[in-house]
Design a protein around this motif. Structure first.
Motif, PDB file in Angstrom:
ATOM      1  N   LEU A   1       0.838  -1.199   0.000  1.00 53.41           N
ATOM      2  CA  LEU A   1       0.000   0.000   0.000  1.00 53.41           C
ATOM      3  C   LEU A   1       0.879   1.258   0.000  1.00 53.41           C
ATOM      4  CD1 LEU A   1      -2.872   1.060   0.090  1.00 53.41           C
ATOM      5  CD2 LEU A   1      -2.756   1.004   2.587  1.00 53.41           C
ATOM      6  N   GLN A   2       2.004   1.170   0.734  1.00 54.11           N
ATOM      7  CA  GLN A   2       2.925   2.305   0.785  1.00 54.11           C
ATOM      8  C   GLN A   2       3.471   2.618  -0.617  1.00 54.11           C
ATOM      9  OE1 GLN A   2       3.703   4.130   3.481  1.00 54.11           O
ATOM     10  NE2 GLN A   2       5.286   5.388   2.541  1.00 54.11           N
ATOM     11  N   ARG A   3       3.846   1.550  -1.331  1.00 54.20           N
ATOM     12  CA  ARG A   3       4.358   1.755  -2.699  1.00 54.20           C
ATOM     13  C   ARG A   3       3.317   2.442  -3.551  1.00 54.20           C
ATOM     14  NH1 ARG A   3       6.229  -4.009  -2.705  1.00 54.20           N
ATOM     15  NH2 ARG A   3       8.325  -3.905  -1.833  1.00 54.20           N
ATOM     16  N   LYS A   4       2.083   1.954  -3.427  1.00 61.05           N
ATOM     17  CA  LYS A   4       0.991   2.515  -4.229  1.00 61.05           C
ATOM     18  C   LYS A   4       0.814   3.993  -3.890  1.00 61.05           C
ATOM     19  CE  LYS A   4      -2.365   2.137  -7.124  1.00 61.05           C
ATOM     20  NZ  LYS A   4      -2.116   1.689  -8.503  1.00 61.05           N
ATOM     21  N   ALA A   5       0.780   4.288  -2.591  1.00 59.42           N
ATOM     22  CA  ALA A   5       0.550   5.671  -2.157  1.00 59.42           C
ATOM     23  C   ALA A   5       1.647   6.582  -2.701  1.00 59.42           C
ATOM     24  CB  ALA A   5       0.512   5.737  -0.633  1.00 59.42           C
ATOM     25  N   GLU A   6       2.877   6.110  -2.640  1.00 63.94           N
ATOM     26  CA  GLU A   6       3.979   6.952  -3.105  1.00 63.94           C
ATOM     27  C   GLU A   6       3.937   7.129  -4.616  1.00 63.94           C
ATOM     28  OE1 GLU A   6       7.780   5.932  -1.456  1.00 63.94           O
ATOM     29  OE2 GLU A   6       6.959   5.877   0.581  1.00 63.94           O
ATOM     30  N   ALA A   7       3.530   6.060  -5.320  1.00 63.59           N
ATOM     31  CA  ALA A   7       3.413   6.177  -6.771  1.00 63.59           C
ATOM     32  C   ALA A   7       2.340   7.198  -7.124  1.00 63.59           C
ATOM     33  CB  ALA A   7       3.080   4.810  -7.368  1.00 63.59           C
ATOM     34  N   LEU A   8       1.237   7.170  -6.378  1.00 65.48           N
ATOM     35  CA  LEU A   8       0.141   8.091  -6.662  1.00 65.48           C
ATOM     36  C   LEU A   8       0.533   9.543  -6.391  1.00 65.48           C
ATOM     37  CD1 LEU A   8      -2.705   5.973  -5.071  1.00 65.48           C
ATOM     38  CD2 LEU A   8      -2.523   6.570  -7.498  1.00 65.48           C
ATOM     39  N   LEU A   9       1.418   9.723  -5.394  1.00 61.82           N
ATOM     40  CA  LEU A   9       1.813  11.088  -5.034  1.00 61.82           C
ATOM     41  C   LEU A   9       2.956  11.604  -5.894  1.00 61.82           C
ATOM     42  CD1 LEU A   9       1.822  11.168  -1.119  1.00 61.82           C
ATOM     43  CD2 LEU A   9       0.153  12.166  -2.670  1.00 61.82           C
ATOM     44  N   ALA A  10       3.509  10.748  -6.730  1.00 59.14           N
ATOM     45  CA  ALA A  10       4.691  11.130  -7.505  1.00 59.14           C
ATOM     46  C   ALA A  10       4.449  12.445  -8.234  1.00 59.14           C
ATOM     47  CB  ALA A  10       5.035  10.024  -8.494  1.00 59.14           C
ATOM     48  N   GLY A  11       5.390  13.348  -8.114  1.00 62.33           N
ATOM     49  CA  GLY A  11       5.281  14.631  -8.804  1.00 62.33           C
ATOM     50  C   GLY A  11       4.423  15.639  -8.082  1.00 62.33           C
ATOM     51  N   MET A  12       3.775  15.227  -7.021  1.00 67.94           N
ATOM     52  CA  MET A  12       2.939  16.161  -6.270  1.00 67.94           C
ATOM     53  C   MET A  12       3.565  16.428  -4.911  1.00 67.94           C
ATOM     54  SD  MET A  12      -0.947  15.105  -7.146  1.00 67.94           S
ATOM     55  CE  MET A  12      -1.004  13.347  -6.988  1.00 67.94           C
ATOM     56  N   VAL A  13       3.124  17.498  -4.258  1.00 67.42           N
ATOM     57  CA  VAL A  13       3.555  17.794  -2.908  1.00 67.42           C
ATOM     58  C   VAL A  13       2.375  17.513  -1.997  1.00 67.42           C
ATOM     59  CG1 VAL A  13       4.396  19.586  -1.348  1.00 67.42           C
ATOM     60  CG2 VAL A  13       5.089  19.585  -3.752  1.00 67.42           C
TER      61      VAL A  13
ATOM     62  N   ALA B   1      -2.904   5.977   5.505  1.00 68.81           N
ATOM     63  CA  ALA B   1      -4.015   5.038   5.659  1.00 68.81           C
ATOM     64  C   ALA B   1      -3.935   4.351   7.018  1.00 68.81           C
ATOM     65  CB  ALA B   1      -3.967   3.986   4.555  1.00 68.81           C
ATOM     66  N   MET B   2      -5.111   4.032   7.553  1.00 72.02           N
ATOM     67  CA  MET B   2      -5.181   3.440   8.886  1.00 72.02           C
ATOM     68  C   MET B   2      -6.200   2.316   8.890  1.00 72.02           C
ATOM     69  SD  MET B   2      -6.371   5.413  12.382  1.00 72.02           S
ATOM     70  CE  MET B   2      -4.873   6.193  12.928  1.00 72.02           C
ATOM     71  N   ASP B   3      -5.951   1.313   9.726  1.00 72.11           N
ATOM     72  CA  ASP B   3      -6.977   0.309   9.988  1.00 72.11           C
ATOM     73  C   ASP B   3      -7.864   0.889  11.083  1.00 72.11           C
ATOM     74  OD1 ASP B   3      -8.538  -1.761  10.880  1.00 72.11           O
ATOM     75  OD2 ASP B   3      -6.948  -3.266  10.704  1.00 72.11           O
TER      76      ASP B   3
ATOM     77  N   HIS C   1      -3.865   0.973  13.471  1.00 69.86           N
ATOM     78  CA  HIS C   1      -2.628   0.660  12.748  1.00 69.86           C
ATOM     79  C   HIS C   1      -2.465   1.558  11.526  1.00 69.86           C
ATOM     80  CE1 HIS C   1      -2.005  -3.727  14.305  1.00 69.86           C
ATOM     81  NE2 HIS C   1      -1.951  -2.809  15.249  1.00 69.86           N
ATOM     82  N   ILE C   2      -1.300   2.188  11.418  1.00 72.63           N
ATOM     83  CA  ILE C   2      -0.994   2.978  10.223  1.00 72.63           C
ATOM     84  C   ILE C   2      -0.554   2.003   9.130  1.00 72.63           C
ATOM     85  CG2 ILE C   2       0.609   4.648   9.226  1.00 72.63           C
ATOM     86  CD1 ILE C   2      -1.277   6.052  11.002  1.00 72.63           C
ATOM     87  N   LEU C   3      -1.295   1.972   8.021  1.00 76.08           N
ATOM     88  CA  LEU C   3      -1.003   1.010   6.962  1.00 76.08           C
ATOM     89  C   LEU C   3      -0.098   1.604   5.897  1.00 76.08           C
ATOM     90  CD1 LEU C   3      -4.670  -0.260   6.657  1.00 76.08           C
ATOM     91  CD2 LEU C   3      -2.767  -1.440   7.774  1.00 76.08           C
ATOM     92  N   ALA C   4      -0.171   2.915   5.751  1.00 74.52           N
ATOM     93  CA  ALA C   4       0.708   3.599   4.801  1.00 74.52           C
ATOM     94  C   ALA C   4       0.866   5.023   5.283  1.00 74.52           C
ATOM     95  CB  ALA C   4       0.103   3.586   3.397  1.00 74.52           C
TER      96      ALA C   4
END
Lengths: 613, 370
Positions: free
Chosen positions: A250-262, A267-269, A274-277
């Motif tokens: 999920l972390q990889r996905k989140a970082e890919a989605l934020l790429a190029g943005m500030v 994400a949390m359970d 629990h912090i998931l990303a």
């Protein structure tokens, strides 16, 4: 006095003295026996050790604890690094040796350790570090010229290695050399000068667990300081391994989605905190800190306008904008200012005194109840709820929602945001609260400030039935042999000030926001999954009453004048398994910029779960 | 004032022993210092300075032998109060050397009041015990005064902080008390209190003091710090073998592996260069010195003289024993000088002063009859 002289005669003293004599003789006999043992029995061994004084004691640095994600994927490990040191006494002329070394390596001598002159006496037998983490080529050069470089030693030391570079860098943190203030503080009794300790993130928060126990080796060296024999070894004890709550997928996905943005996506359970990303963009590479960074590259990081060193999830403070309407709605319903059936007409603006407060929708929403108002994010509805509540009653509910206070996540530098009250303004600014300011606060503008993790904690509480959990970043700590050291249990911090019924209304509204075409979060809908969410568009530049900037397209506005985009959501609505908060700095509209990020994260996480099942 | 009879009874053995030990000290320091001319805080050759101290000490020793020691009985309280006053002064205006405030500086002279207080406490205790001694031994009720007299300087020295000297003060007071006999019950009580006290005290020790004790218990725990000293001292002593490496030939010392080789670890230098034989000779000299002190005590015909002599002898004994035991790694490194051999003016003057009083008691053993 004579009386006493007669009570005790000198024979009595003689007896006492005889006792003392026996003790004295026994004591000195022990010394003699000990001397005999050291000098005669063990003497030859000591004599051998004293020749050239070849015995050295050197510390063995303990490997730092490893970091895994929640599923056991290794994220941070230790790799061997080669350090070049000099033993001044063995070098005979340390300065010449250092210059020779610099010449061989084609580097300026000044870049090597410069304070050799201070090293004297017995300390001159201790290695002085010249250069950390040199390449194998350098090791080869030094080995080849061993005889020209008396006193130069190469030691192998475990060095921190972040396997995925920048990934999750704000959560993982980085290491740095212990400072003299930290050494003096007494918080690091096992550390010495030159040790690396956690300076940020999980590395800092769990430093006492990561740090193991230094080992020790008694070795013999020859005349030029090379190891000839190991006399005794006490192995170092590794630090504890930590399993994060993080899901690296999920972390990889989140970082890919934020790429190029500030911005940030977290994400949390909702069922346990629990912090998931936890992605914050732009990021930094924590490997650079242990490899040794130049002054320039540090300056680049520190002065970058997009603040890569900042964990925007917990350090960034933003106006919550329309996401705050959840709080205003809870306050309104709980205080009885409105009911679920209260209908308010939105003509597109609201007059307060001689000022006009506009709705984001120019033409107005028409008649609205609370569910529609939340789903369609009607400003006028919440202006009026806010006006009836007053800022101080609203603040009580905001604080019960966990705003204005740090969430207590185990990470450094968490900001606490701001929940304004009339008293706060009077003290802070010396002027009384203006009624119109309440209207701004009610829609999350004005003085309101929140951190993304606070909003995540809020939306999670809405999802799970009202319980605010402390956001957790670690699941468990294990020792290097795998035995459990500590298991992190969910930690409820409090409840939202919302009744069961109020929460049902809010949930329904947030579902409508995503799943009805009129809802502002329509973009975040996922086929087959009930997503509930709330958009927010935080004004960076105050909206002038007749500013027509709003009519222009987002793209045509200058970047720093663009609004911040929010999206907070959870899914599936009935049995929530994940909550997300996304903030894109200057992203423009909440739905357009942040919505898709939240949607894709939810999809990824629920998709993963489906595979697991 | 000087009676011919006094000169006849002058204790040449005690006097000679003292000078021989002092001479051995100068030789050893000569060796320790030639290796290392830059001993911190000492200008000029250390052995030369020690020569001056030995000369001055001999003067003090003779001076203290001249007048009748019975004056000490009369002046016990003023002497005690002055030395306590100096200890208090050192806390306020004392000079700090490597983290502890032990030195009082008057013009060109600097000295440690904690050394002086050892003698003044012994005099105070000798007076009290000699007036109250009985074959039954002392009970707790009778001991509270001496206990307070001992605890005041103890606390002040701990505050400096100087763990070694403060423990010596307690040991001296304890030895004198046990010598004059103490009821079994009281002894148990005091021992119990001492154990509880030291456990509590552990929490008040400074980091480096704890470290030294821990390093002794586990020298490999902190090899580059405190444990290093102990290991190096063992290597130095052990490598001396039977005959030693010879004068000026000690390598441990020469390469300055030994810490504090002119004070705390002077014996290691000696044992390395003179071997087991030399070390055994020095130890025998100390045994002789202490036994001689004890015989002075027994031969004195009055309780004050006896108890005073026991106290002074115990002072020399404990310092010698602790220092030697430290050098051969039987005790933790607590920083106690070796009497008459270690470098240092205060220690030298106070030790020789104590021996002067012993000479005094010895000379007058026939003057005071029962």
């Amino acid at each position: 006095m004579d009386r006493y002289l007669h009570t005790v005669d000198s024979d009595w003293y003689r007896q006492r003295a005889a006792g003392a004599l026996i003790c004295i003789l026994a004591a000195f006999l022990i010394l003699l026996v000990r001397l005999y043992y050291l000098q005669i029995v063990e003497g030859h061994e000591f004599r051998r050790q004293s020749q050239n004084n070849c015995v050295r004691l050197q510390g063995i640095p303990p490997p730092r604890g490893l970091i895994f994600d929640r599923n056991g994927v290794l994220l941070v490990e230790n790799r061997p690094s080669f350090n070049v040191s000099i033993v001044p006494r063995e070098a005979k002329n340390p300065n010449r040796v250092v210059h020779k070394l610099a010449e061989l390596l084609h580097i300026a001598p000044e870049t090597l350790f410069p304070r050799l002159a201070e090293v004297r006496g017995a300390r001159s037998f201790r290695p002085v570090l010249l250069r950390r983490d040199v390449s194998r080529d350098v090791v080869a050069i030094i080995e080849a010229h061993k005889l020209d470089l008396p006193g130069i030693v190469i030691t192998v030391e475990p060095t921190r290695h972040y396997l995925e570079g920048k990934r999750a860098s704000h959560l993982l943190g980085y290491l740095g050399e212990i400072s003299s203030e930290e050494l003096k503080s007494g918080c690091f009794p096992d550390n010495r000068i030159g040790d690396f300790i956690g300076k940020f993130g999980v590395e800092k928060a769990y430093e006492p667990y990561f740090h193991g126990k230094q080992g020790e080796q008694q070795i013999e060296v020859n005349a030029i300081g090379q190891l000839t024999r190991v006399l005794k070894t006490d192995e170092a004890i590794s630090g504890k391994n930590i399993y994060l709550t993080l899901d690296i997928g999920l972390q990889r996905k989140a970082e890919a989605l934020l790429a190029g943005m500030v911005g940030t996506a977290v994400a949390m359970d909702p069922s346990n905190g629990h912090i998931l990303a936890m992605a914050s963009s732009p990021a930094f590479d924590p490997n650079v800190f242990v490899e040794g960074m130049t002054h320039e590259s540090w300056n680049d990081l520190a002065s970058n306008e997009f603040r890569p060193m900042e964990n925007k999830t917990i350090q960034g403070q933003y106006p919550p904008a329309s996401t705050y309407k959840i709080v205003t709605a809870i306050a309104g319903l709980e205080e009885g200012v409105i009911t679920e059936h209260t209908r308010i007409f939105c003509p597109g603006y609201y007059r307060y005194g001689d000022r006009t407060f506009r709705c984001w929708k120019r033409g107005g929403h028409g008649f609205m109840n609370v569910t529609d108002a939340l789903a369609q994010s009607c400003d006028v509805f919440f202006y009026q709820v806010g006006e009836k509540l007053g800022v101080d009653r609203l603040a009580i509910h905001a604080k019960a929602c966990g705003l204005g206070l740090p969430t207590g996540v185990d990470l450094d530098k968490e900001a606490k945001g701001l929940v304004p009250t009339s008293g706060w303004k009077l003290i802070r600014m010396g002027v009384p609260w203006q009624g119109g300011e309440t209207l701004s606060v009610a829609i999350g503008q004005g003085f309101d400030l929140v951190t993304p993790i606070q909003m995540l904690s809020l939306i999670s509480a809405v999802a799970n039935g009202g319980i605010r959990y402390k956001p957790l970043v670690i699941r468990r700590i294990e020792s290097s042999d795998g035995s459990l050291v500590k298991k992190q249990v969910p930690m409820p911090l409090g409840r939202l000030s919302a009744s069961e019924k109020t929460l049902q209304i809010i949930k329904k509204s947030l579902m409508d926001a995503v799943n009805k075409p009129t809802g502002t979060g329509w973009i975040a809908r996922i086929a087959g999954v009930d997503v509930a969410g709330k958009t927010g568009t935080a004004q960076v530049v105050t909206m002038a009453e007749d500013d027509d900037d709003k009519e222009k397209s987002v793209e045509s506005m200058r970047l720093r004048h663009r609004d911040h985009a929010w999206f907070i959501a959870f899914a599936p609505a009935e049995e929530p398994r994940v909550a997300v908060a996304v903030l894109i700095e200057h992203g423009g509209h909440g739905s357009r910029a942040a919505g898709p990020v939240a949607r894709e994260m939810i999809k990824t996480y629920l998709g993963d779960l489906r595979i697991d099942d | 004032m000087i009676d011919r009879r006094l000169l006849e009874h002058f204790d040449w053995v005690l006097f000679g022993l003292t000078l021989v030990l002092g001479g051995i000290g100068i030789l050893t320091l000569y060796s320790a210092a030639t290796a290392n001319v830059d001993i911190v805080g000492v200008k000029g050759p250390v052995y030369l300075k020690q020569c001056y101290w030995l000369a001055i000490g001999t003067g003090v020793m003779i001076l203290l032998a001249l007048f009748s020691y019975r004056w000490l009985n009369r002046l016990a309280l003023p002497i005690y109060l002055v030395s306590i006053g100096l200890l208090v002064a050192v806390l306020f205006v004392g000079k700090e050397v490597s983290g502890s405030q032990r030195w009082l500086i008057v013009g060109p002279v600097s000295f440690q009041p904690s050394e002086l207080v050892k003698i003044s406490l012994v005099i105070m205790l000798a007076r009290y015990f000699s007036e109250n001694v009985s074959e039954e031994g002392f009970s707790l009720m009778e001991l509270w005064k001496p206990l307070i007299w001992a605890l005041i300087p103890f606390a002040l020295i701990v505050k400096q902080p100087d763990l070694g000297t403060s423990l010596i003060v307690l040991l001296i007071a304890g030895t004198v008390t046990i010598f004059v006999k103490i009821e079994r019950r009281s002894l148990l009580c005091l021992t119990g209190a001492g154990i509880v006290g030291s456990v509590v005290a552990w929490f008040f020790l400074k980091g480096y003091q704890k470290q030294r004790i821990l390093a002794f218990l586990d020298p490999h725990g902190d090899p580059l710090g405190a444990g290093y000293h102990i290991i190096q001292s063992k290597i130095a002593v052990g490598s001396g073998l039977l005959f030693g490496k010879g004068f000026l030939k000690g390598t441990q010392n020469a390469l300055s592996f030994l810490p504090e080789q002119h004070t705390d670890f002077i014996f290691s230098v000696l044992a390395e260069e003179w071997g087991f034989l030399g070390a055994a000779v020095v130890i025998s000299l100390y045994v002789l010195l202490v036994i001689w002190g004890l015989s002075v005590a027994v031969r004195s015909k009055e309780p004050f003289g006896t108890i005073l002599a026991v106290g002074l002898t115990s002072m020399i004994f404990w310092q010698a024993f602790i220092n030697l035991a430290m050098a051969v790694a039987l005790l933790p490194v607590v920083g106690v000088p070796l009497p008459l051999i270690s470098y240092g003016g205060s220690s030298m003057l106070v030790t020789m002063g104590a021996i002067g009083i012993l000479l005094n008691i010895s000379m007058r053993r026939f003057l005071f009859k029962e």
